[in-house]
Motif scaffolding. Sequence first.
Motif, PDB file in Angstrom:
ATOM      1  N   LEU A 198     -10.375  10.981  24.605  1.00 40.92           N
ATOM      2  CA  LEU A 198      -9.640  10.810  23.359  1.00 40.92           C
ATOM      3  C   LEU A 198     -10.316  11.547  22.213  1.00 40.92           C
ATOM      4  N   ARG A 199      -9.505  11.975  21.272  1.00 44.39           N
ATOM      5  CA  ARG A 199      -9.984  12.616  20.050  1.00 44.39           C
ATOM      6  C   ARG A 199     -10.366  11.520  19.044  1.00 44.39           C
ATOM      7  N   LEU A 200     -11.578  11.584  18.527  1.00 42.17           N
ATOM      8  CA  LEU A 200     -12.023  10.632  17.516  1.00 42.17           C
ATOM      9  C   LEU A 200     -11.910  11.251  16.124  1.00 42.17           C
ATOM     10  N   HIS A 201     -11.901  10.398  15.116  1.00 44.33           N
ATOM     11  CA  HIS A 201     -11.739  10.843  13.727  1.00 44.33           C
ATOM     12  C   HIS A 201     -12.810  10.214  12.851  1.00 44.33           C
ATOM     13  N   PRO A 202     -13.181  10.896  11.751  1.00 46.41           N
ATOM     14  CA  PRO A 202     -14.149  10.306  10.826  1.00 46.41           C
ATOM     15  C   PRO A 202     -13.561   9.072  10.141  1.00 46.41           C
ATOM     16  N   LEU A 203     -14.381   8.047   9.997  1.00 51.27           N
ATOM     17  CA  LEU A 203     -13.955   6.913   9.182  1.00 51.27           C
ATOM     18  C   LEU A 203     -13.830   7.363   7.727  1.00 51.27           C
ATOM     19  N   PRO A 204     -12.785   6.940   7.029  1.00 52.44           N
ATOM     20  CA  PRO A 204     -12.659   7.317   5.614  1.00 52.44           C
ATOM     21  C   PRO A 204     -13.736   6.643   4.774  1.00 52.44           C
ATOM     22  N   GLU A 205     -14.148   7.312   3.713  1.00 50.93           N
ATOM     23  CA  GLU A 205     -15.122   6.727   2.798  1.00 50.93           C
ATOM     24  C   GLU A 205     -14.572   5.453   2.170  1.00 50.93           C
ATOM     25  N   ALA A 206     -13.273   5.451   1.888  1.00 52.07           N
ATOM     26  CA  ALA A 206     -12.649   4.292   1.260  1.00 52.07           C
ATOM     27  C   ALA A 206     -11.209   4.193   1.724  1.00 52.07           C
ATOM     28  N   ALA A 207     -10.669   2.986   1.649  1.00 50.11           N
ATOM     29  CA  ALA A 207      -9.270   2.757   2.008  1.00 50.11           C
ATOM     30  C   ALA A 207      -8.659   1.813   0.981  1.00 50.11           C
ATOM     31  N   ALA A 208      -7.402   2.035   0.670  1.00 46.24           N
ATOM     32  CA  ALA A 208      -6.704   1.201  -0.297  1.00 46.24           C
ATOM     33  C   ALA A 208      -5.357   0.798   0.263  1.00 46.24           C
ATOM     34  N   VAL A 209      -4.998  -0.473   0.093  1.00 44.67           N
ATOM     35  CA  VAL A 209      -3.733  -0.991   0.596  1.00 44.67           C
ATOM     36  C   VAL A 209      -2.985  -1.668  -0.539  1.00 44.67           C
ATOM     37  N   THR A 210      -1.687  -1.481  -0.536  1.00 39.13           N
ATOM     38  CA  THR A 210      -0.853  -2.194  -1.494  1.00 39.13           C
ATOM     39  C   THR A 210       0.501  -2.486  -0.877  1.00 39.13           C
ATOM     40  N   THR A 211       1.223  -3.404  -1.484  1.00 35.53           N
ATOM     41  CA  THR A 211       2.596  -3.652  -1.083  1.00 35.53           C
ATOM     42  C   THR A 211       3.500  -3.484  -2.292  1.00 35.53           C
ATOM     43  N   ALA A 212       4.742  -3.151  -2.014  1.00 34.05           N
ATOM     44  CA  ALA A 212       5.727  -3.009  -3.078  1.00 34.05           C
ATOM     45  C   ALA A 212       7.053  -3.581  -2.594  1.00 34.05           C
ATOM     46  N   ALA A 213       7.664  -4.415  -3.414  1.00 33.63           N
ATOM     47  CA  ALA A 213       8.971  -4.985  -3.095  1.00 33.63           C
ATOM     48  C   ALA A 213      10.056  -4.144  -3.757  1.00 33.63           C
ATOM     49  N   PHE A 214      11.198  -3.999  -3.058  1.00 38.81           N
ATOM     50  CA  PHE A 214      12.281  -3.141  -3.546  1.00 38.81           C
ATOM     51  C   PHE A 214      13.587  -3.919  -3.598  1.00 38.81           C
ATOM     52  N   PRO A 215      14.517  -3.484  -4.450  1.00 32.83           N
ATOM     53  CA  PRO A 215      15.784  -4.206  -4.581  1.00 32.83           C
ATOM     54  C   PRO A 215      16.698  -4.066  -3.381  1.00 32.83           C
TER      55      PRO A 215
END
Length: 430
Positions: A198-215
């Motif tokens: 398998l191909r591996l990837h670098p871990l990101p320095e930082a990660a951000a998560v958010t949610t958004a509600a829509f009409p």
Amino acid sequence: CAPPDAVVWPQAVGQVQELAALCYRCRVPMVPFGTGTGLEGGVNAVQGGICFDLSRMDTIAELSLEDFSVAVEPGVTRKALNSHLRDTGLWFPVDPGADASLCGMAATGASGTNAVRYGTMRPNVLNLRVVLPDGRLLHTAGPGRQARWEPGDRDGLGGGHAGTHSLAPRRKRAAGYDLTSLFVGSEGTLGFLTQATLRLHPLPEAAAVTTAAFPSVRAAVACTVQVLQAAVPVARIGGCRGPVVGPGSRGPGARLSAAFSHPEFLDEVMVGACGRFSGLELPAAATLLLELHGSRRGLAEQQQQAAEEIVRLNGGSGLAWAEEPEERGRLWAMRHSAWYAALALRPGCQGYSTDVCVPISRLPDVVVETKRDLQDSGLTGPMVGHVGDGNFHCLLIFDPQDPAEAQRVHAFTQRLGRWGRGRPGGTGTG
């Protein structure tokens, strides 16, 4: 579920070869089995035969940090591999939700929430060790990424030099047939995948998560399309609540600017179900869960500029970013529990999972039409999807003792399958 006539638990590739050769000579059906997390019924022994449970083959070998690669056997799951990689600065990002066998993920061509940023299984599989139905052993991308046969092949295709070089695959594959791609997604019909590089990837320095509600559902899906068109670096897009920024181990390439890993979508029915099942307070509205990967500076720029602006232009609300990895884990755990949350909507009933993928440009119309069809059919079918790659699911919950409802489910899945396959570039499994 159709059971096999017998189950075997090989612990080495040689045992798989011997058993496969015996079954081949006796014309006995063979069914590969990994962890059993798939929902499509691919491990059903519809003609009986022998089930090969490969879960006891669980070696992690040939980890090369310099080559960004690792070889795993069928008993190694996604979470087990990433736990093994914890202190290396690398990870394997393909995440279908379940803690599935990595070889099984290769066999099914799995996608998942990170596909926007990191791709599906197909580009992340570099080499496969396959036991063919007659017991022969094939490496699909040996030295120089050329397919080769192990010693003892009976037709001379291997040239007599198999096994004399390192199995470390090279990235370029201009020469030779691309046999790896042939076996990825073959669903166990061409052979047993007894090891995957398998191909591996670098871990990101930082990660951000958010949610958004829509009409509306259309607004949520249209927002996904616009985010991708604007080249906002999304890692994943999904449906959930509560945001997170969390540091990852700094690995090679951590100085990259932010990148969207995946956008995940939940309709209002699924949001309500997941909220109740996970104990989270969620607005009863179509919701996107967005995750960014990259440097801390890049994340801040992308959050404040592109992503938030596009979400608000589409009527999204409730956007917030958080910094605790535990909270990010809770959000994705809620998303990954969608199947069980949907079943909890009607205790005692059964679930039927569908899978449709269409070009992203067609996604808003297809999702809206599917939602309308569900309502007209009087069916309980919360929707969820990796909408960043045009993929979504209707999880149909129905009473199998009600023939009329079962017939409506059957008719709906037939229409849905035709809808996906009938669009240029689309596909569907009902």
